[in-house]
Enzyme design. Structure first.
Site, PDB file in Angstrom:
ATOM      1  N   ARG A   1     -21.557 -24.625 -33.922  1.00 28.26           N
ATOM      2  CA  ARG A   1     -21.229 -25.856 -34.651  1.00 28.26           C
ATOM      3  C   ARG A   1     -21.352 -25.642 -36.154  1.00 28.26           C
ATOM      4  NH1 ARG A   1     -26.143 -30.092 -34.272  1.00 28.26           N
ATOM      5  NH2 ARG A   1     -27.865 -28.653 -34.061  1.00 28.26           N
TER       6      ARG A   1
ATOM      7  N   LYS B   1     -22.472 -27.429 -41.166  1.00 26.27           N
ATOM      8  CA  LYS B   1     -23.108 -27.520 -39.849  1.00 26.27           C
ATOM      9  C   LYS B   1     -22.750 -28.875 -39.247  1.00 26.27           C
ATOM     10  CE  LYS B   1     -27.789 -27.265 -37.951  1.00 26.27           C
ATOM     11  NZ  LYS B   1     -29.197 -27.093 -38.337  1.00 26.27           N
TER      12      LYS B   1
ATOM     13  N   ASP C   1     -20.818 -29.862 -28.281  1.00 25.66           N
ATOM     14  CA  ASP C   1     -19.702 -30.606 -28.886  1.00 25.66           C
ATOM     15  C   ASP C   1     -19.379 -30.150 -30.310  1.00 25.66           C
ATOM     16  OD1 ASP C   1     -21.866 -31.584 -30.268  1.00 25.66           O
ATOM     17  OD2 ASP C   1     -21.663 -33.654 -29.584  1.00 25.66           O
ATOM     18  N   GLY C   2     -20.206 -29.240 -30.830  1.00 22.46           N
ATOM     19  CA  GLY C   2     -19.938 -28.733 -32.177  1.00 22.46           C
ATOM     20  C   GLY C   2     -20.301 -29.711 -33.281  1.00 22.46           C
TER      21      GLY C   2
ATOM     22  N   ASP D   1     -32.438 -15.555 -33.087  1.00 21.80           N
ATOM     23  CA  ASP D   1     -31.249 -16.025 -33.807  1.00 21.80           C
ATOM     24  C   ASP D   1     -31.641 -16.953 -34.948  1.00 21.80           C
ATOM     25  OD1 ASP D   1     -31.987 -17.645 -31.503  1.00 21.80           O
ATOM     26  OD2 ASP D   1     -30.321 -18.951 -32.027  1.00 21.80           O
ATOM     27  N   ASN D   2     -32.917 -17.274 -35.035  1.00 21.56           N
ATOM     28  CA  ASN D   2     -33.386 -18.113 -36.136  1.00 21.56           C
ATOM     29  C   ASN D   2     -34.272 -17.336 -37.103  1.00 21.56           C
ATOM     30  OD1 ASN D   2     -32.040 -20.369 -35.215  1.00 21.56           O
ATOM     31  ND2 ASN D   2     -33.739 -20.992 -33.905  1.00 21.56           N
TER      32      ASN D   2
HETATM   33  P1  AMP Z   1     -29.942 -23.674 -32.478  1.00 22.52           P
HETATM   34  O1  AMP Z   1     -30.711 -24.401 -31.442  1.00 22.52           O
HETATM   35  O2  AMP Z   1     -29.437 -24.575 -33.582  1.00 22.52           O
HETATM   36  O3  AMP Z   1     -30.597 -22.449 -32.996  1.00 22.52           O
HETATM   37  O4  AMP Z   1     -28.615 -23.200 -31.758  1.00 22.52           O
HETATM   38  C1  AMP Z   1     -28.587 -22.269 -30.714  1.00 22.52           C
HETATM   39  C2  AMP Z   1     -27.146 -22.033 -30.332  1.00 22.52           C
HETATM   40  O5  AMP Z   1     -26.552 -23.223 -29.851  1.00 22.52           O
HETATM   41  C3  AMP Z   1     -26.261 -21.576 -31.467  1.00 22.52           C
HETATM   42  O6  AMP Z   1     -25.314 -20.708 -30.930  1.00 22.52           O
HETATM   43  C4  AMP Z   1     -25.640 -22.852 -31.938  1.00 22.52           C
HETATM   44  O7  AMP Z   1     -24.437 -22.648 -32.631  1.00 22.52           O
HETATM   45  C5  AMP Z   1     -25.416 -23.572 -30.627  1.00 22.52           C
HETATM   46  N1  AMP Z   1     -25.371 -25.026 -30.768  1.00 22.52           N
HETATM   47  C6  AMP Z   1     -26.399 -25.855 -31.080  1.00 22.52           C
HETATM   48  N2  AMP Z   1     -25.999 -27.128 -31.084  1.00 22.52           N
HETATM   49  C7  AMP Z   1     -24.671 -27.134 -30.758  1.00 22.52           C
HETATM   50  C8  AMP Z   1     -23.683 -28.144 -30.587  1.00 22.52           C
HETATM   51  N3  AMP Z   1     -23.963 -29.427 -30.741  1.00 22.52           N
HETATM   52  N4  AMP Z   1     -22.444 -27.739 -30.251  1.00 22.52           N
HETATM   53  C9  AMP Z   1     -22.149 -26.453 -30.082  1.00 22.52           C
HETATM   54  N5  AMP Z   1     -23.016 -25.458 -30.220  1.00 22.52           N
HETATM   55  C10 AMP Z   1     -24.273 -25.785 -30.553  1.00 22.52           C
HETATM   56 MG    MG Z   2     -30.425 -21.874 -34.881  1.00 26.43          MG
END
Ligand code: AMP
Ligand code: MG
Length: 493
Positions: free
Chosen positions: A94, A114, A126-127, A253-254
């Protein structure tokens, strides 16, 4: 829609797009129904050289509706260990990298959206992003920056006019994030998992060029990269610990290669000191609890090191031995930063034996005492100058603390400073204001429920000067009222 592209007044210089073909997919944001710029970080916009754009144009660009002149929007691919389990393909699900800009201080910065819509890496998501989470990230990352801790920044918040379904419909929004880069440990893991050694090497070279160019001249640049990231992360996590920050989702990834804090999803600053402080709804085992953070950082760094083994030595055992030694050193480097920070917080300028134990004992005396972590250090300095002992009243049972205090006072007698000098040094490193969870939540609620951005603005304004006592701002320095209850945070909202 205009046929000429919006000109932000900056010249994009997109090294990732140009040099790392195959590391991303080109894509574009969704068109927002009614984009409105609700916040622009003016100071940051100026640093980036953004000029001459109307609020409408900025809303179009920073919602993802229109790509500005010079940008080459893309979604990056990466992998990652999430809570210890490996996901071989994640990526920007997203997020959209608009491009890179060299700012006024010569630093290359990513400008990333974002919440601008689905990408090839969205999986089931949903991005999109919701306003509350976007404001939360804005408040926390800008507070972090003002505290002097490396972090991604927030440039803009745009509401899209699109309701987004979570547990209920919430206003959709997009955050514009600025970062030294979005290279993560997970970016390396993706290509390692694919067995693409050439790409991995190309990525490492790109990371070195962008973040640690001094390594190019060295004999072991790839081992040097591991050490450089280790050093940055050790310093970063020490600084988190010193302000009571719990990141909450230290997945690989963080973890950035640049050493900036990234991903303000489930994080929080603690009010009361608790070694096991944990806010995330999904972290049942406390993997990312406050006191586990250094160990988890070290674990993540080991995952980075694994990906670079083939470039350290042709002899696999030798490569492992060298990388292991590099990762083992994390703990001492972390401790060094932490101790340096604790000494400063406690007004100690000399480096004496026993300081580490003394600092640890303070934390032990605070455990289970419902003592406000931030207030304690400010109160210690106030008590020094007023020759009082009000700090004691912060404790439910101050017996252990008083024993500690006697030792601290004896330790201070060895110091050259006057009391006033010491107190002012302490105040310079002990914040009065941190983003208190109840205030962050109130600011979000006002914006989300009533489109009232006043509490948000008031909060970010106070947090911009966290070390300075501000007139009539006492409410911003207080712990949450008991009625606020236990604070829980959620991922990916
Ligand atoms: P995060 O929890 O933000 O570190 O995200 C972990 C993974 O989930 C990453 O690949 C993000 O791009 C993906 N992601 C998180 N939220 C969404 C969302 N609402 N739609 C699509 N991908 C998401
Ligand atoms: Mg992240």
């Amino acid at each position: 829609m205009s046929s000429t592209k919006i000109d932000l007044g900056v010249s994009f210089d997109n090294s990732y797009a140009n040099e790392l073909k195959g590391f991303y997919v080109s894509c574009h944001g969704d068109k927002a129904p009614t984009p409105v710029l609700v916040k622009l970080n003016q100071a940051l916009a100026e640093e980036l050289g953004i000029s001459n754009s109307s609020a409408e144009q900025l809303a179009d660009v920073f919602s993802g509706s229109e790509a500005p002149q010079g940008s080459a929007p893309l979604a990056q691919v990466y992998a990652g260990h999430q809570f210890g389990g490996f996901s071989p393909q994640l990526g920007d699900g997203r997020a959209l990298l608009l491009g890179e800009v060299v700012d006024k201080s010569g630093q290359r910065q990513d400008i990333q959206l974002k919440g601008s819509g689905r990408t090839q890496f969205s999986r089931g998501g949903d991005g999109k992003a919701v306003l509350g989470a976007i404001l939360r990230e804005y408040i926390l990352c800008e507070a972090m920056h003002a505290l002097g801790i490396a972090t991604t920044r927030a440039l803009a918040v745009v509401t899209t006019g699109e309701p987004i379904y979570r547990t209920r419909y919430l206003p959709g929004a997009v955050l514009t994030r600025v970062a030294a880069s979005h290279l993560r440990v997970g970016t390396f893991q993706y290509f390692a998992a694919q067995g693409e050694e050439d790409k991995l090497k190309q990525l490492a070279e790109y990371a070195i060029e962008r973040h640690y160019p001094e390594l190019k001249q060295t004999e072991q640049p790839y081992l040097g990269l591991i050490c450089a990231v280790r050093d940055k992360q050790a310093e970063l996590v020490a600084k988190w610990m010193l302000v009571g920050f719990v990141h909450g989702v230290m997945n690989t990834d963080n973890m950035t290669i640049s050493g900036e804090t990234i991903d303000y999803g489930p994080c929080a600053f603690m009010d009361n000191y608790d070694a096991s402080a944990l806010f995330s709804s999904i972290d049942q085992d406390g993997r990312y609890a406050y006191s586990n953070q250094p160990a988890m950082a070290q674990w993540d760094l080991a995952r980075l090191a694994e990906t670079l083994l083939p470039f350290i030595s042709e002899d696999a055992d030798d490569a492992i031995a060298q990388a292991t030694e590099a990762i083992k050193a994390f703990w001492d480097i972390f401790k060094c930063h932490w101790l340096e920070g604790m000494r400063a917080k406690l007004g100690m300028t000399l480096e004496l034996d026993g300081d580490y134990e003394l600092c640890q004992q303070l934390l032990e005396s605070m455990q289970g005492q419902a003592v406000d972590f931030t207030q304690l250090f400010r109160q210690l300095a106030v008590d020094l100058v007023t020759d009082s002992n009000d700090v004691e009243s912060l404790f439910t049972d101050s017996k252990l603390f008083m024993q500690w205090q006697a030792q601290w006072q004896a330790r201070l007698e060895k110091e050259p400073l006057s009391t006033a000098e010491r107190a002012s040094l302490m105040d310079a490193v002990n914040p009065v204001y941190i983003p208190r969870n109840h205030l962050v939540e109130a600011a979000i609620e006002a914006a989300e429920e009533r489109s009232d951005y006043q509490p948000f603005e008031a909060l970010i304004s106070v947090l911009a000067n966290p070390y300075t006592l501000q007139t009539d701002k006492e409410e911003f320095s207080l712990s949450a009222p008991a009625s606020f209850g236990k604070f829980t945070t959620y991922c990916g909202t």
